[in-house]
Motif scaffolding. Structure first.
Motif, PDB file in Angstrom:
ATOM      1  N   TYR A   1      38.480  43.113  40.189  1.00 13.30           N
ATOM      2  CA  TYR A   1      38.370  41.804  40.837  1.00 13.30           C
ATOM      3  C   TYR A   1      37.786  40.789  39.862  1.00 13.30           C
ATOM      4  O   TYR A   1      38.287  39.657  39.746  1.00 13.30           O
ATOM      5  N   ALA A   2      36.750  41.184  39.138  1.00 15.03           N
ATOM      6  CA  ALA A   2      36.122  40.274  38.177  1.00 15.03           C
ATOM      7  C   ALA A   2      37.092  39.882  37.080  1.00 15.03           C
ATOM      8  O   ALA A   2      37.144  38.720  36.657  1.00 15.03           O
ATOM      9  N   ARG A   3      37.889  40.837  36.609  1.00 16.76           N
ATOM     10  CA  ARG A   3      38.817  40.551  35.513  1.00 16.76           C
ATOM     11  C   ARG A   3      39.885  39.539  35.931  1.00 16.76           C
ATOM     12  O   ARG A   3      40.348  38.734  35.118  1.00 16.76           O
ATOM     13  N   GLN A   4      40.262  39.562  37.198  1.00 12.40           N
ATOM     14  CA  GLN A   4      41.260  38.610  37.692  1.00 12.40           C
ATOM     15  C   GLN A   4      40.767  37.173  37.623  1.00 12.40           C
ATOM     16  O   GLN A   4      41.557  36.240  37.498  1.00 12.40           O
ATOM     17  N   HIS A   5      39.448  36.995  37.700  1.00 11.87           N
ATOM     18  CA  HIS A   5      38.891  35.640  37.809  1.00 11.87           C
ATOM     19  C   HIS A   5      38.058  35.226  36.593  1.00 11.87           C
ATOM     20  O   HIS A   5      37.586  34.090  36.541  1.00 11.87           O
ATOM     21  N   TYR A   6      37.872  36.123  35.651  1.00  9.96           N
ATOM     22  CA  TYR A   6      37.028  35.817  34.501  1.00  9.96           C
ATOM     23  C   TYR A   6      37.764  34.883  33.540  1.00  9.96           C
ATOM     24  O   TYR A   6      38.941  35.067  33.259  1.00  9.96           O
ATOM     25  N   LYS A   7      37.056  33.876  33.038  1.00  8.65           N
ATOM     26  CA  LYS A   7      37.621  32.916  32.090  1.00  8.65           C
ATOM     27  C   LYS A   7      36.743  32.836  30.854  1.00  8.65           C
ATOM     28  O   LYS A   7      35.522  32.702  30.969  1.00  8.65           O
ATOM     29  N   PRO A   8      37.361  32.910  29.661  1.00  5.63           N
ATOM     30  CA  PRO A   8      38.768  33.222  29.387  1.00  5.63           C
ATOM     31  C   PRO A   8      39.028  34.714  29.540  1.00  5.63           C
ATOM     32  O   PRO A   8      38.161  35.543  29.259  1.00  5.63           O
ATOM     33  N   ALA A   9      40.230  35.055  29.955  1.00  2.00           N
ATOM     34  CA  ALA A   9      40.555  36.438  30.288  1.00  2.00           C
ATOM     35  C   ALA A   9      40.392  37.373  29.098  1.00  2.00           C
ATOM     36  O   ALA A   9      39.969  38.520  29.255  1.00  2.00           O
ATOM     37  N   HIS A  10      40.714  36.897  27.881  1.00  3.81           N
ATOM     38  CA  HIS A  10      40.662  37.785  26.722  1.00  3.81           C
ATOM     39  C   HIS A  10      39.234  38.147  26.329  1.00  3.81           C
ATOM     40  O   HIS A  10      39.023  39.033  25.507  1.00  3.81           O
ATOM     41  N   ALA A  11      38.238  37.467  26.889  1.00  2.00           N
ATOM     42  CA  ALA A  11      36.842  37.748  26.545  1.00  2.00           C
ATOM     43  C   ALA A  11      36.182  38.706  27.524  1.00  2.00           C
ATOM     44  O   ALA A  11      34.976  38.942  27.430  1.00  2.00           O
ATOM     45  N   PHE A  12      36.940  39.256  28.454  1.00  2.00           N
ATOM     46  CA  PHE A  12      36.373  40.185  29.431  1.00  2.00           C
ATOM     47  C   PHE A  12      36.021  41.504  28.737  1.00  2.00           C
ATOM     48  O   PHE A  12      36.879  42.151  28.143  1.00  2.00           O
ATOM     49  N   LEU A  13      34.755  41.911  28.819  1.00  2.00           N
ATOM     50  CA  LEU A  13      34.249  43.019  28.012  1.00  2.00           C
ATOM     51  C   LEU A  13      34.158  44.352  28.741  1.00  2.00           C
ATOM     52  O   LEU A  13      33.855  45.363  28.110  1.00  2.00           O
ATOM     53  N   TRP A  14      34.406  44.363  30.037  1.00  2.00           N
ATOM     54  CA  TRP A  14      33.951  45.487  30.847  1.00  2.00           C
ATOM     55  C   TRP A  14      35.055  46.437  31.285  1.00  2.00           C
ATOM     56  O   TRP A  14      34.880  47.202  32.203  1.00  2.00           O
ATOM     57  N   GLY A  15      36.205  46.386  30.651  1.00  2.00           N
ATOM     58  CA  GLY A  15      37.206  47.418  30.859  1.00  2.00           C
ATOM     59  C   GLY A  15      38.369  46.973  31.714  1.00  2.00           C
ATOM     60  O   GLY A  15      38.402  45.846  32.191  1.00  2.00           O
ATOM     61  N   PRO A  16      39.347  47.863  31.889  1.00  2.00           N
ATOM     62  CA  PRO A  16      39.357  49.234  31.372  1.00  2.00           C
ATOM     63  C   PRO A  16      39.652  49.286  29.887  1.00  2.00           C
ATOM     64  O   PRO A  16      40.108  48.304  29.328  1.00  2.00           O
ATOM     65  N   PRO A  17      39.366  50.434  29.244  1.00  2.00           N
ATOM     66  CA  PRO A  17      39.677  50.546  27.811  1.00  2.00           C
ATOM     67  C   PRO A  17      41.166  50.411  27.599  1.00  2.00           C
ATOM     68  O   PRO A  17      41.955  50.729  28.486  1.00  2.00           O
ATOM     69  N   PRO A  18      41.587  49.938  26.435  1.00  2.00           N
ATOM     70  CA  PRO A  18      43.030  49.830  26.169  1.00  2.00           C
ATOM     71  C   PRO A  18      43.675  51.191  26.150  1.00  2.00           C
ATOM     72  O   PRO A  18      43.085  52.165  25.688  1.00  2.00           O
ATOM     73  N   LYS A  19      44.911  51.264  26.666  1.00  2.00           N
ATOM     74  CA  LYS A  19      45.648  52.529  26.613  1.00  2.00           C
ATOM     75  C   LYS A  19      45.960  52.850  25.158  1.00  2.00           C
ATOM     76  O   LYS A  19      46.321  51.981  24.386  1.00  2.00           O
ATOM     77  N   ARG A  20      45.821  54.118  24.798  1.00  2.00           N
ATOM     78  CA  ARG A  20      46.079  54.520  23.418  1.00  2.00           C
ATOM     79  C   ARG A  20      47.574  54.693  23.218  1.00  2.00           C
ATOM     80  O   ARG A  20      48.222  55.460  23.915  1.00  2.00           O
ATOM     81  N   ARG A  21      48.104  53.955  22.285  1.00  2.00           N
ATOM     82  CA  ARG A  21      49.527  54.048  21.981  1.00  2.00           C
ATOM     83  C   ARG A  21      49.722  54.911  20.749  1.00  2.00           C
ATOM     84  O   ARG A  21      49.000  54.781  19.773  1.00  2.00           O
ATOM     85  N   GLY A  22      50.751  55.771  20.765  1.00  2.00           N
ATOM     86  CA  GLY A  22      50.960  56.682  19.659  1.00  2.00           C
ATOM     87  C   GLY A  22      50.057  57.890  19.805  1.00  2.00           C
ATOM     88  O   GLY A  22      49.367  58.073  20.792  1.00  2.00           O
ATOM     89  N   GLY A  23      50.041  58.717  18.788  1.00  2.00           N
ATOM     90  CA  GLY A  23      49.209  59.897  18.821  1.00  2.00           C
ATOM     91  C   GLY A  23      49.904  61.038  19.527  1.00  2.00           C
ATOM     92  O   GLY A  23      51.080  61.035  19.793  1.00  2.00           O
ATOM     93  N   ALA A  24      49.134  62.043  19.863  1.00  2.00           N
ATOM     94  CA  ALA A  24      49.691  63.276  20.385  1.00  2.00           C
ATOM     95  C   ALA A  24      50.404  63.050  21.685  1.00  2.00           C
ATOM     96  O   ALA A  24      49.904  62.388  22.576  1.00  2.00           O
ATOM     97  N   GLY A  25      51.584  63.620  21.781  1.00  2.00           N
ATOM     98  CA  GLY A  25      52.305  63.647  23.030  1.00  2.00           C
ATOM     99  C   GLY A  25      53.021  62.375  23.376  1.00  2.00           C
ATOM    100  O   GLY A  25      53.632  62.279  24.420  1.00  2.00           O
TER     101      GLY A  25
END
Length: 403
Positions: free
Chosen positions: A283-307
């Motif tokens: 909910y907080a991420r939907q309303h936080y400004k600026p959106a790219h500065a939101f620090l509290w998650g979720p972590p980025p999905k890991r692209r590449g790597g095993a599987g």
């Protein structure tokens, strides 16, 4: 001084990520489709944490919409560690040598006054309501009204114990007064308690009190204590409605903008259930400004790597294949006898490797194995072991995987 956890010593977390289990149990199906996975920022070291976070409730720097112009902000390690310990019931907590006198409980059943002021709780509940100057400027009552299993600023107040918590939760008079104390503080902040489920809403005096709350930021520390105490004394479910309201007021309505940081860095993380924290943070991420500065998650999905079919460049550590089991080796030896003398092990050019010597004492000089070999690496290593054994017995010529 006995340790509640016996002889086992809990190892304290050393990074924000180790303290924050909010997204650790998250699943792909739990994450709404199409949301931007802006990640948790890099961890702040303890030495940098005070400079980065400042006093809880400090206003965040004014940010523009340009990522290049955004100051590098980090989460507070000290806040994360403090709330980690609270959510996990204070690992390594040690019992006091002093006899348990249940002073918090006795205060709440009006048997003893708070120290050092000598005021009984019934007087606070009946005479202090609406006396906002007294509630603002007196700094000794809050530790008595909302006790914790940790020391506060009033050193005359006593820390809770597990035994006292059990007695408190089974004492109707104490619980009634505790909810009255909570209502007293909500009124001080411009809010009101709606029902026995802990739902809250603006009170009639909300405009005046919100303006005061936006300016009087030492109250943000008090609110953190109130939330913690709610959880200790059996009112965990009361936290989420209050935190949700503060998120809405600070992020959406801009009535308490100075509280944004404290809500996200402290209040959300007093909640013990990860799924509830995730809902609040989404909910907080939907309303936080600026959106790219939101620090509290979720972590980025890991692209590449095993599987995933991705890869990492040369020189990366990759993923080491598990050693073949005895059963795999047995089956491999059986299949080796039927292998042609011209058999070779082929790998793609992207995942090729150079083997200078497979004979004798094991694998030597193998380099450049790409990380996307994780899905095939166990089989590959088994084949190499088979080949090495066959070579040692003279069955096959020494071969290297081709490029």
């Amino acid at each position: 001084m006995g340790n509640l956890l016996g002889s086992w010593r809990f190892k304290e977390p050393s990074t924000v990520e180790e303290c924050d289990s909010t997204w650790g149990s998250d699943s792909e199906s739990d994450e709404p489709a199409g949301e931007d996975d802006s990640g948790i920022s890099e961890t702040v070291s303890p030495a940098e944490s005070d400079r980065a976070a400042g006093v809880p409730g400090d206003t965040s720097p004014q940010l523009t919409d340009s990522p290049e112009s955004v100051p590098k902000m980090k989460r507070s390690f000290y806040a994360a560690r403090d709330l980690y310990k609270y959510r996990h019931s204070y690992p390594n907590f040690r019992k006091s040598r002093e006899p348990n006198e249940y002073r918090n409980l006795r205060f709440y059943i009006n048997k003893i006054p708070l120290v050092p002021d000598g005021i009984y709780i019934e007087e606070i509940l009946t005479k202090w309501r609406g006396d906002y100057d007294k509630l603002e400027h007196n700094h000794t009552y809050i530790q008595w009204l909302f006790p914790l299993r940790e020391q506060g600023l009033n050193f005359y107040a006593h820390e809770l114990t597990q035994e006292e918590i059990k007695e408190f939760q089974s004492t109707r008079e104490a619980k009634r007064r505790f909810l009255a104390a909570y209502s007293l503080m909500l009124d001080f902040y411009g809010l009101k308690l709606l029902d026995k489920s802990g739902n809250v809403a603006r009170a009639s005096n909300w405009q005046e009190r919100f303006q005061h709350l936006n300016e009087s930021q030492h109250n943000y520390l008090r609110i953190t204590r109130i939330l913690k105490s709610l959880g200790e004394l059996g009112y965990e479910a009361f936290k989420a409605p209050l935190v949700r309201l503060f998120l809405e007021e600070s992020l959406c309505h801009n009535t308490i903008p100075n509280m944004q940081h404290s809500v996200l860095e402290y209040y959300v993380y007093t909640i013990r259930l990860p799924a509830t924290r995730r809902r609040l943070l989404r909910y907080a991420r939907q309303h936080y400004k600026p959106a790219h500065a939101f620090l509290w998650g979720p972590p980025p999905k890991r692209r590449g790597g095993a599987g995933t079919g991705g890869s990492v460049g040369a020189g990366s550590s990759g993923i080491r294949a598990p050693a073949p089991t005895p059963e795999q080796l047995r089956r491999g030896e059986e299949s080796t006898t039927s292998t042609s003398a011209n058999s070779r092990i082929f790998v793609s050019s992207h995942d090729g490797m150079v083997c200078q010597d497979l004979a004798g004492g094991g694998l030597q000089g193998c380099a450049g194995l790409g990380s996307n070999m994780a899905g095939r690496e166990g089989t590959l290593m088994m084949r190499i072991v088979q080949h090495r054994r066959a070579t040692a017995t003279g069955r096959l010529p020494l071969l290297c995987p081709t490029m």
